[in-house]
Design a protein around this motif. Sequence first.
Motif, PDB file in Angstrom:
ATOM      1  N   GLU A   1       0.832  -1.210   0.000  1.00 21.25           N
ATOM      2  CA  GLU A   1       0.000   0.000   0.000  1.00 21.25           C
ATOM      3  C   GLU A   1       0.866   1.258   0.000  1.00 21.25           C
ATOM      4  OE1 GLU A   1      -3.455   2.112   2.782  1.00 21.25           O
ATOM      5  OE2 GLU A   1      -2.883   0.020   3.134  1.00 21.25           O
ATOM      6  N   GLU A   2       1.956   1.243   0.754  1.00 18.29           N
ATOM      7  CA  GLU A   2       2.850   2.405   0.820  1.00 18.29           C
ATOM      8  C   GLU A   2       3.538   2.644  -0.515  1.00 18.29           C
ATOM      9  OE1 GLU A   2       6.561   2.334   3.244  1.00 18.29           O
ATOM     10  OE2 GLU A   2       5.513   3.863   4.437  1.00 18.29           O
ATOM     11  N   GLN A   3       3.960   1.566  -1.181  1.00 21.90           N
ATOM     12  CA  GLN A   3       4.608   1.696  -2.476  1.00 21.90           C
ATOM     13  C   GLN A   3       3.643   2.257  -3.515  1.00 21.90           C
ATOM     14  OE1 GLN A   3       5.898  -2.367  -2.815  1.00 21.90           O
ATOM     15  NE2 GLN A   3       7.963  -1.938  -2.051  1.00 21.90           N
TER      16      GLN A   3
ATOM     17  N   LEU B   1       6.321  16.155  -0.678  1.00 23.64           N
ATOM     18  CA  LEU B   1       5.708  14.843  -0.911  1.00 23.64           C
ATOM     19  C   LEU B   1       6.445  13.725  -0.162  1.00 23.64           C
ATOM     20  CD1 LEU B   1       4.977  15.001  -4.756  1.00 23.64           C
ATOM     21  CD2 LEU B   1       3.312  15.142  -2.895  1.00 23.64           C
ATOM     22  N   GLY B   2       7.615  14.028   0.372  1.00 30.09           N
ATOM     23  CA  GLY B   2       8.390  13.014   1.085  1.00 30.09           C
ATOM     24  C   GLY B   2       9.248  12.168   0.179  1.00 30.09           C
ATOM     25  N   LEU B   3       9.387  12.570  -1.081  1.00 28.03           N
ATOM     26  CA  LEU B   3      10.119  11.743  -2.032  1.00 28.03           C
ATOM     27  C   LEU B   3      11.625  11.782  -1.797  1.00 28.03           C
ATOM     28  CD1 LEU B   3       8.110  12.464  -5.299  1.00 28.03           C
ATOM     29  CD2 LEU B   3       7.874  10.554  -3.702  1.00 28.03           C
TER      30      LEU B   3
ATOM     31  N   GLY C   1      13.001   6.086   5.404  1.00 23.79           N
ATOM     32  CA  GLY C   1      13.641   4.768   5.428  1.00 23.79           C
ATOM     33  C   GLY C   1      13.124   3.829   4.360  1.00 23.79           C
ATOM     34  N   GLY C   2      12.980   4.344   3.140  1.00 25.96           N
ATOM     35  CA  GLY C   2      12.527   3.496   2.046  1.00 25.96           C
ATOM     36  C   GLY C   2      13.582   2.480   1.644  1.00 25.96           C
ATOM     37  N   SER C   3      13.133   1.341   1.158  1.00 24.86           N
ATOM     38  CA  SER C   3      14.058   0.309   0.689  1.00 24.86           C
ATOM     39  C   SER C   3      14.521   0.645  -0.727  1.00 24.86           C
ATOM     40  CB  SER C   3      13.351  -1.042   0.683  1.00 24.86           C
ATOM     41  OG  SER C   3      12.351  -1.063  -0.336  1.00 24.86           O
TER      42      SER C   3
ATOM     43  N   ALA D   1      13.356   2.485  -6.268  1.00 25.62           N
ATOM     44  CA  ALA D   1      13.328   2.096  -7.680  1.00 25.62           C
ATOM     45  C   ALA D   1      11.940   2.306  -8.279  1.00 25.62           C
ATOM     46  CB  ALA D   1      13.753   0.632  -7.827  1.00 25.62           C
ATOM     47  N   LEU D   2      10.906   2.043  -7.502  1.00 27.52           N
ATOM     48  CA  LEU D   2       9.542   2.230  -7.998  1.00 27.52           C
ATOM     49  C   LEU D   2       9.243   3.706  -8.237  1.00 27.52           C
ATOM     50  CD1 LEU D   2       7.701  -0.343  -5.716  1.00 27.52           C
ATOM     51  CD2 LEU D   2       8.005  -0.512  -8.195  1.00 27.52           C
ATOM     52  N   VAL D   3       9.721   4.579  -7.340  1.00 29.72           N
ATOM     53  CA  VAL D   3       9.541   6.016  -7.533  1.00 29.72           C
ATOM     54  C   VAL D   3      10.307   6.480  -8.772  1.00 29.72           C
ATOM     55  CG1 VAL D   3       9.996   8.299  -6.560  1.00 29.72           C
ATOM     56  CG2 VAL D   3       9.060   6.496  -5.115  1.00 29.72           C
ATOM     57  N   ALA D   4      11.553   5.998  -8.922  1.00 26.54           N
ATOM     58  CA  ALA D   4      12.359   6.367 -10.082  1.00 26.54           C
ATOM     59  C   ALA D   4      11.685   5.919 -11.376  1.00 26.54           C
ATOM     60  CB  ALA D   4      13.753   5.739  -9.975  1.00 26.54           C
ATOM     61  N   GLU D   5      11.095   4.730 -11.365  1.00 28.47           N
ATOM     62  CA  GLU D   5      10.397   4.236 -12.553  1.00 28.47           C
ATOM     63  C   GLU D   5       9.198   5.124 -12.887  1.00 28.47           C
ATOM     64  OE1 GLU D   5       8.208   0.172 -14.254  1.00 28.47           O
ATOM     65  OE2 GLU D   5       9.121   0.169 -12.259  1.00 28.47           O
TER      66      GLU D   5
END
Length: 365
Positions: A7-9, A49-51, A64-66, A71-75
Amino acid sequence: MNFDLSEEQEMFRSSVERFAAPVDVEARRKLRRNEAGYDRARWGSLAELGLIALAASEDAGGIGGSPLDLALVAEAIGKANAPDPWLELGVLPALLLDRGGVHGALGKLLSGEIVATFAWTERAQRYSLTAKGTKAEREGDGFRISGEKTMVLGAALADLVIVTADLDGETRAFLVAADAEGLDMRPYRLADGSVAGEIRLTRVTVSEAALLDLDAAALGEIASELRLHASAEMVGLAQRLLDDTLAYVKEREQFGVPIGSFQVLQHRLVEAYARLEQSRSMLYRAAMGARDAEDAGADWQRAIAGAKAFIGENTDAIAREAVQMHGGMGITDELAIGHAMKRVMVLARLFGDTDTVLAEYALAA
């Protein structure tokens, strides 16, 4: 392997899509025409946005994103063809400042109050993280730094520069104010319209607190993570290139029929689709390998090197097909295709082009 997102992703990916939605080709061109190649107000909105905070640990005030989250944000940024330097001016300095123990400056970076960049490239040191021409000497309670750095991404926008220098035979990183006495910067445009710079440091004085707690191995690990996220943005760009090309060949007519009905173009588009799906699978495999990075760090870095080589080569092929099918206008700034291809050219060379990372992969294999 489960590719379902949490859900967070999903939330972060949706945030990127909403943030980037208003930026069409004309808006992107307007941002790039800015003297610094970007807009500070938009940077603040990106931080809200916290990015950027996603890249920093919770202990340092981040989210503390993995590596997979990042990678999902970058995509998503790539798929939106967004002009935001989130990767090079957000994620990279956040990782350096967090792991280097400079949490005061990190807090300002995460809030969007400042912009930071990483100056590590030297002439005749192609893609090497080892500082040779830039030297740091101890002087009193601090250091004096002299040398030159090239291709410093976002140099015209940055308030702080994280500079690598040789200190007693070891490569270390120092935090230097962009307006420090003795620091001169010459800006220039890169292929994607962003502004990089050449930096010359002439006996620049910094305090003991400016020394980041990072050794060569730690810098190498961070560089590997940036290769992963650059690969992720390229996968997103490849999706955008393919989507726009599919839409175009359905509308563009020749000999009274859409060119998408020509079998030879259909075959080439199917090959582009296969390249994209293989690249995405390679990306997720490498990103998910981060879970075991503490136990198998070298293996993970090797996997990322192989993934970046594969994704860079295939994304470049997709971009060239997209331009060919659009014709001459595909390379111009009038279409998103041209912008996406130029961004791919920059990302494919970030922390090592295809030949460089393949050579590292071969040595480690």
